[in-house]
Write a protein that holds these residues in place. Structure first.
Motif, PDB file in Angstrom:
ATOM      1  N   ALA A  13       0.843  -1.202   0.000  1.00  0.00           N
ATOM      2  CA  ALA A  13       0.000   0.000   0.000  1.00  0.00           C
ATOM      3  C   ALA A  13       0.879   1.255   0.000  1.00  0.00           C
ATOM      4  O   ALA A  13       0.597   2.223  -0.718  1.00  0.00           O
ATOM      5  CB  ALA A  13      -0.931  -0.010   1.206  1.00  0.00           C
ATOM      6  N   TYR A  24      -4.225  13.236  -6.117  1.00  0.00           N
ATOM      7  CA  TYR A  24      -5.150  12.240  -5.569  1.00  0.00           C
ATOM      8  C   TYR A  24      -6.583  12.762  -5.453  1.00  0.00           C
ATOM      9  O   TYR A  24      -7.538  12.131  -5.918  1.00  0.00           O
ATOM     10  CB  TYR A  24      -4.655  11.744  -4.199  1.00  0.00           C
ATOM     11  CG  TYR A  24      -5.624  10.787  -3.565  1.00  0.00           C
ATOM     12  CD1 TYR A  24      -5.609   9.434  -3.903  1.00  0.00           C
ATOM     13  CD2 TYR A  24      -6.599  11.229  -2.679  1.00  0.00           C
ATOM     14  CE1 TYR A  24      -6.533   8.559  -3.354  1.00  0.00           C
ATOM     15  CE2 TYR A  24      -7.520  10.368  -2.132  1.00  0.00           C
ATOM     16  CZ  TYR A  24      -7.481   9.036  -2.468  1.00  0.00           C
ATOM     17  OH  TYR A  24      -8.401   8.162  -1.935  1.00  0.00           O
ATOM     18  N   ALA A  59      -6.727   5.367   7.841  1.00  0.00           N
ATOM     19  CA  ALA A  59      -6.425   5.426   6.400  1.00  0.00           C
ATOM     20  C   ALA A  59      -6.865   6.794   5.880  1.00  0.00           C
ATOM     21  O   ALA A  59      -7.502   6.902   4.842  1.00  0.00           O
ATOM     22  CB  ALA A  59      -7.084   4.289   5.627  1.00  0.00           C
ATOM     23  N   VAL A  65     -11.625  13.068   4.487  1.00  0.00           N
ATOM     24  CA  VAL A  65     -12.672  12.698   5.449  1.00  0.00           C
ATOM     25  C   VAL A  65     -12.449  13.460   6.758  1.00  0.00           C
ATOM     26  O   VAL A  65     -13.398  13.972   7.359  1.00  0.00           O
ATOM     27  CB  VAL A  65     -12.687  11.176   5.689  1.00  0.00           C
ATOM     28  CG1 VAL A  65     -13.609  10.816   6.847  1.00  0.00           C
ATOM     29  CG2 VAL A  65     -13.108  10.438   4.414  1.00  0.00           C
ATOM     30  N   ASP A  81      -2.416   7.221   9.060  1.00  0.00           N
ATOM     31  CA  ASP A  81      -2.168   6.563   7.772  1.00  0.00           C
ATOM     32  C   ASP A  81      -0.719   6.060   7.755  1.00  0.00           C
ATOM     33  O   ASP A  81       0.132   6.591   8.460  1.00  0.00           O
ATOM     34  CB  ASP A  81      -2.388   7.559   6.624  1.00  0.00           C
ATOM     35  CG  ASP A  81      -2.626   6.885   5.286  1.00  0.00           C
ATOM     36  OD1 ASP A  81      -3.789   6.880   4.830  1.00  0.00           O
ATOM     37  OD2 ASP A  81      -1.658   6.365   4.695  1.00  0.00           O
ATOM     38  N   THR A  83       1.136   6.051   4.902  1.00  0.00           N
ATOM     39  CA  THR A  83       1.908   6.634   3.801  1.00  0.00           C
ATOM     40  C   THR A  83       2.201   8.108   4.085  1.00  0.00           C
ATOM     41  O   THR A  83       1.307   8.960   4.016  1.00  0.00           O
ATOM     42  CB  THR A  83       1.145   6.479   2.459  1.00  0.00           C
ATOM     43  OG1 THR A  83       0.760   5.114   2.310  1.00  0.00           O
ATOM     44  CG2 THR A  83       2.009   6.888   1.275  1.00  0.00           C
ATOM     45  N   GLY A 108       0.894   5.843  11.212  1.00  0.00           N
ATOM     46  CA  GLY A 108       0.668   4.611  11.971  1.00  0.00           C
ATOM     47  C   GLY A 108      -0.210   3.646  11.208  1.00  0.00           C
ATOM     48  O   GLY A 108      -0.787   3.990  10.175  1.00  0.00           O
ATOM     49  N   ALA A 110      -3.241   0.694  10.855  1.00  0.00           N
ATOM     50  CA  ALA A 110      -4.575   0.325  11.356  1.00  0.00           C
ATOM     51  C   ALA A 110      -4.527  -0.945  12.205  1.00  0.00           C
ATOM     52  O   ALA A 110      -5.315  -1.104  13.138  1.00  0.00           O
ATOM     53  CB  ALA A 110      -5.508   0.106  10.167  1.00  0.00           C
ATOM     54  N   THR A 126     -11.792   4.408   5.621  1.00  0.00           N
ATOM     55  CA  THR A 126     -12.182   4.529   4.219  1.00  0.00           C
ATOM     56  C   THR A 126     -11.199   3.774   3.329  1.00  0.00           C
ATOM     57  O   THR A 126      -9.996   4.022   3.417  1.00  0.00           O
ATOM     58  CB  THR A 126     -12.174   6.022   3.802  1.00  0.00           C
ATOM     59  OG1 THR A 126     -12.772   6.781   4.832  1.00  0.00           O
ATOM     60  CG2 THR A 126     -12.919   6.245   2.519  1.00  0.00           C
ATOM     61  N   LEU A 128      -9.920   0.859   3.310  1.00  0.00           N
ATOM     62  CA  LEU A 128      -8.813   0.287   4.098  1.00  0.00           C
ATOM     63  C   LEU A 128      -8.687  -1.229   3.972  1.00  0.00           C
ATOM     64  O   LEU A 128      -7.580  -1.748   3.793  1.00  0.00           O
ATOM     65  CB  LEU A 128      -9.000   0.655   5.584  1.00  0.00           C
ATOM     66  CG  LEU A 128      -8.093  -0.079   6.571  1.00  0.00           C
ATOM     67  CD1 LEU A 128      -6.630   0.376   6.406  1.00  0.00           C
ATOM     68  CD2 LEU A 128      -8.540   0.148   8.020  1.00  0.00           C
TER      69      LEU A 128
HETATM   70  C1  LIG Z   1      -7.584   5.048  -1.263  1.00  0.00           C
HETATM   71  S1  LIG Z   1      -6.673   5.840   0.008  1.00  0.00           S
HETATM   72  C2  LIG Z   1      -8.007   6.578   0.898  1.00  0.00           C
HETATM   73  C3  LIG Z   1      -7.629   7.851   1.580  1.00  0.00           C
HETATM   74  C4  LIG Z   1      -8.777   8.596   2.240  1.00  0.00           C
HETATM   75  N1  LIG Z   1      -9.413   7.806   3.287  1.00  0.00           N
HETATM   76  C5  LIG Z   1      -9.803   9.034   1.238  1.00  0.00           C
HETATM   77  O1  LIG Z   1     -10.950   8.648   1.348  1.00  0.00           O
HETATM   78  O2  LIG Z   1      -9.434   9.787   0.322  1.00  0.00           O
HETATM   79  C6  LIG Z   1      -6.245   4.492   1.063  1.00  0.00           C
HETATM   80  C7  LIG Z   1      -5.298   4.907   2.163  1.00  0.00           C
HETATM   81  O3  LIG Z   1      -5.134   3.790   3.034  1.00  0.00           O
HETATM   82  C8  LIG Z   1      -3.833   3.855   3.553  1.00  0.00           C
HETATM   83  N2  LIG Z   1      -3.543   2.538   4.148  1.00  0.00           N
HETATM   84  C9  LIG Z   1      -3.414   1.360   3.495  1.00  0.00           C
HETATM   85  N3  LIG Z   1      -3.167   0.368   4.382  1.00  0.00           N
HETATM   86  C10 LIG Z   1      -3.152   0.943   5.623  1.00  0.00           C
HETATM   87  C11 LIG Z   1      -2.937   0.438   6.941  1.00  0.00           C
HETATM   88  N4  LIG Z   1      -2.691  -0.853   7.148  1.00  0.00           N
HETATM   89  N5  LIG Z   1      -3.004   1.297   7.981  1.00  0.00           N
HETATM   90  C12 LIG Z   1      -3.239   2.622   7.772  1.00  0.00           C
HETATM   91  N6  LIG Z   1      -3.435   3.157   6.540  1.00  0.00           N
HETATM   92  C13 LIG Z   1      -3.397   2.330   5.479  1.00  0.00           C
HETATM   93  C14 LIG Z   1      -2.989   4.236   2.355  1.00  0.00           C
HETATM   94  O4  LIG Z   1      -1.737   4.747   2.731  1.00  0.00           O
HETATM   95  C15 LIG Z   1      -3.901   5.272   1.675  1.00  0.00           C
HETATM   96  O5  LIG Z   1      -3.583   6.578   2.087  1.00  0.00           O
END
Ligand SMILES: C[S@@+](CC[C@H](N)C(=O)[O-])C[C@H]1O[C@@H](n2cnc3c(N)ncnc32)[C@H](O)[C@@H]1O
Length: 243
Positions: A13, A24, A59, A65, A81, A83, A108, A110, A126, A128
């Motif tokens: 990810a 984005y 996330a 959000v 998140d 990233t 951090g 999830a 969201t 996730l």
């Molecule tokens: C599609 S983006 C969604 C971002 C935001 N929630 C939105 O609706 O625009 C998915 C996000 O999930 C994060 N992500 C993926 N796996 C994760 C994890 N295990 N813990 C925390 N964040 C995570 C990614 O870094 C990314 O920023």
């Protein structure tokens, strides 16, 4: 080529998202034909009604959000998140909105949230669960940090249930998204190729019934589920079980 199966999902990810933040927000709206905005609003509605004073947004990405939560409630919001690049973009959005006092963004995972039990009045997540190795364990970890009775809500893509619409969705995700990616650059081409198969694979493994059961096993009750935009998205909500 980025393939998920051989990689740790967190690393996968991070690689997928690290090149996306700049465009984005714009492209997430364009590629969902403006539906992402509607879906987010529907998810946040269920949290607003609960009147929280603290919310965790997991996330959080570029904080779309989190900003909406802060605008529509009086709550202090923490967005988390994995990233860093997405969070940097999110921080710029928070500053632009003048919400630095109300929103904190932290790095951090999830699966291992850096908060004690029952810390938050509400929690949102969201897009996730397609990125974690064990969705049931992750749900339990998300629920852990919500106080009894607190609101929990999520948004995710979905596969349209009606065959004709599913066919159109399949064409869009397998042909339209990769074709768009060719125009938008290497990072978006990766996403364009990844997204459709990732959504299909997730629902082949985890049906809606499985997900509702996993929410219940995580200690979430009063669960609701609503398919959005003929089934291209799904919003779920519930309440951390008392006691
Ligand atoms: C599609 S983006 C969604 C971002 C935001 N929630 C939105 O609706 O625009 C998915 C996000 O999930 C994060 N992500 C993926 N796996 C994760 C994890 N295990 N813990 C925390 N964040 C995570 C990614 O870094 C990314 O920023």
């Amino acid at each position: 080529m980025l393939t998920r199966s051989r990689q740790d999902p967190t690393r996968f990810a991070q690689k997928l998202f690290q090149g996306l933040p700049q465009r984005y927000d714009l492209l997430a709206e364009a590629l969902s034909f403006g539906q992402n905005r509607r879906w987010r609003r529907a998810m946040v509605d269920s949290v607003v009604d609960a009147g929280p004073t603290t919310v965790l947004d997991v996330a959080t990405g570029t904080a779309g959000v989190a900003v909406q939560l802060a605008r529509r409630t009086d709550a202090h919001v923490i967005g988390i998140d994995i990233t860093e690049a997405m969070l940097h973009r999110g921080l710029a959005a928070v500053r632009r909105e003048g919400l630095e006092e109300r929103i904190a963004l932290v790095s951090g995972q999830a699966e291992q949230l850096p908060f004690p039990d029952a810390t938050f009045d509400a929690l949102t997540f969201t897009y996730l669960l397609r990125y974690v190795a064990d969705p049931a364990a992750t749900l339990a970890e998300l629920a852990r940090v919500v106080r009894p009775g607190g609101a929990i809500a999520s948004l995710e893509f979905h596969v349209p249930p009606r065959p004709l619409l599913r066919g159109a969705w399949w064409l869009y995700t397998r042909v339209g998204l990769p074709a768009f990616g060719v125009l938008a650059g290497r990072e978006w081409y990766r996403v364009g190729r990844f997204l459709g198969p990732s959504i299909t694979a997730h629902y082949d493994r985890y049906s809606d019934a499985w997900t509702i059961d996993a929410w219940q096993r995580a200690g979430i009750s009063d669960i609701g589920i609503r398919l959005m935009s003929v089934g291209g998205g799904v919003v779920m909500w519930g309440r951390r079980t008392d006691g």
